[in-house]
Design an enzyme around this catalytic site. Structure first.
Site, short mmCIF file in Angstrom:
data_model
loop_
_atom_site.label_atom_id
_atom_site.label_comp_id
_atom_site.label_asym_id
_atom_site.label_seq_id
_atom_site.Cartn_x
_atom_site.Cartn_y
_atom_site.Cartn_z
N SER A 142 -67.33 -52.16 -74.26
CA SER A 142 -67.27 -51.12 -73.24
C SER A 142 -67.35 -51.75 -71.86
CB SER A 142 -68.44 -50.15 -73.44
OG SER A 142 -68.58 -49.33 -72.31
N HIS B 117 -62.85 -50.72 -74.61
CA HIS B 117 -63.30 -49.33 -74.50
C HIS B 117 -63.54 -49.03 -73.02
CE1 HIS B 117 -65.22 -45.67 -76.10
NE2 HIS B 117 -66.12 -45.83 -75.16
N ASP C 246 -64.79 -46.23 -70.35
CA ASP C 246 -65.57 -45.00 -70.22
C ASP C 246 -65.31 -44.32 -68.89
OD1 ASP C 246 -67.20 -44.86 -72.65
OD2 ASP C 246 -68.02 -46.77 -71.97
N MET D 134 -66.17 -41.21 -66.58
CA MET D 134 -67.23 -40.19 -66.40
C MET D 134 -67.01 -39.49 -65.06
SD MET D 134 -70.57 -42.24 -67.71
CE MET D 134 -70.51 -43.37 -69.11
N HIS E 75 -62.14 -43.27 -73.24
CA HIS E 75 -63.11 -42.24 -73.63
C HIS E 75 -63.36 -41.35 -72.42
CE1 HIS E 75 -67.58 -41.57 -75.07
NE2 HIS E 75 -66.88 -40.45 -75.05
N MET F 17 -65.20 -38.70 -70.70
CA MET F 17 -66.40 -37.88 -70.63
C MET F 17 -66.29 -37.02 -69.38
SD MET F 17 -68.98 -40.86 -71.83
CE MET F 17 -67.72 -42.05 -71.42
N MET G 174 -70.93 -40.11 -81.07
CA MET G 174 -71.80 -40.65 -80.02
C MET G 174 -73.19 -40.90 -80.61
SD MET G 174 -70.13 -41.10 -77.22
CE MET G 174 -71.59 -41.75 -76.41
N ASP H 271 -70.37 -45.09 -80.84
CA ASP H 271 -70.50 -45.51 -79.44
C ASP H 271 -71.89 -45.18 -78.92
OD1 ASP H 271 -70.13 -46.07 -76.76
OD2 ASP H 271 -68.68 -44.47 -76.40
#
Ligand code: DX5
Ligand code: ZN
Length: 224
Positions: A7, A32, A34, A36, A68, A70, A139, A177
């Site tokens: 990540s 990965h 992330d 957000m 990913h 979020m 998660m 994750d």
């Protein structure tokens, strides 16, 4: 051997591309990423431009970009992330009242379809969508930050997701994750996880990324 997906937000924010390159050189298969938004989760990270910047690094190593999301209303950004070079786009079931439509949009944009479940979200929320996905992300922390402690109940959840997929004849990946490291990796793989996301276990601490990835692989091989 499972796929390892470091990540990138757990690496040095001023050197994402260089850190990604180090991890891929050391044998990680996916990156990965992330995303957000400061609404769905209490943190703000990166957007499509960073995905675009990582694309050539991933290409150099034949690696997948596992993005990913979020965020609230992720359907508004499917095209932007697909266009930036995402291979997998994962949305949260909690953020998508029209999940089936979002899944269709992701596939139409040329990406693999992932759905993610927060720790408190029951598996029943997947019932209508499982036949349409390529990946289920379990998660194992509450999303928002790297470096949190693994929630032990996640292992049983991984196993239940794998069983449901098998019962459908689905070959979708199960990804886990949050808080994954040498202490948790093996039980997760034995439970059916095929993609392990690891942030601080790969980029944190005093040791090199290469050393950390090696430790993760050893934890998986020595005792399997
Ligand atoms: C958590 C993110 C994770 C996180 C992983 O909200 O989705 O991908 O960065 O980091 P570690 O492995 O440190 O929990
Ligand atoms: Zn993640």
């Amino acid at each position: 051997m499972p796929t390892l997906a470091p990540s990138i937000i757990a690496s040095d924010a001023g050197r994402y591309a260089a850190c990604a390159d180090e991890a891929l050189r050391a044998g990680a298969e996916w990156l990965h990423v992330d995303v957000m938004d400061g609404h769905f989760v209490p943190n703000i990270t990166i957007g499509p431009d960073v995905v675009r910047a990582l694309r050539p690094v991933a290409d150099e190593h034949d690696a997948a970009l596992d993005v990913h999301l979020m965020m609230e209303a992720p359907e508004q950004y499917v095209e932007a992330f697909a266009d930036a070079g995402a291979d997998v786009l994962t949305v949260h079931v909690e953020a998508c009242p029209h999940l089936h439509r979002v899944a269709q949009d992701i596939r139409a944009a040329g990406c693999k379809v992932g759905v993610a479940l927060n720790p408190a979200t029951p598996l029943g929320h997947l019932d209508g969508i499982l036949p349409f996905v390529d990946l289920v992300l379990v998660m194992s922390v509450n999303p928002g930050f790297s470096g949190q402690a693994f929630i032990p109940e996640s292992t049983a959840k991984v196993q239940r997701v794998r069983r449901r997929l098998n019962a459908l004849g689905s070959e979708a990946y199960v990804e886990v994750d949050g808080g994954v490291g040498p202490d948790t990796a093996l039980e997760l793989v034995q439970a059916g996880a095929e993609v392990l996301v690891a942030g601080s276990a790969v980029f944190g601490g005093a040791n090199s990324t290469e050393h950390n990835l090696q430790a993760l692989r050893e934890a998986l091989t020595l005792r399997v």
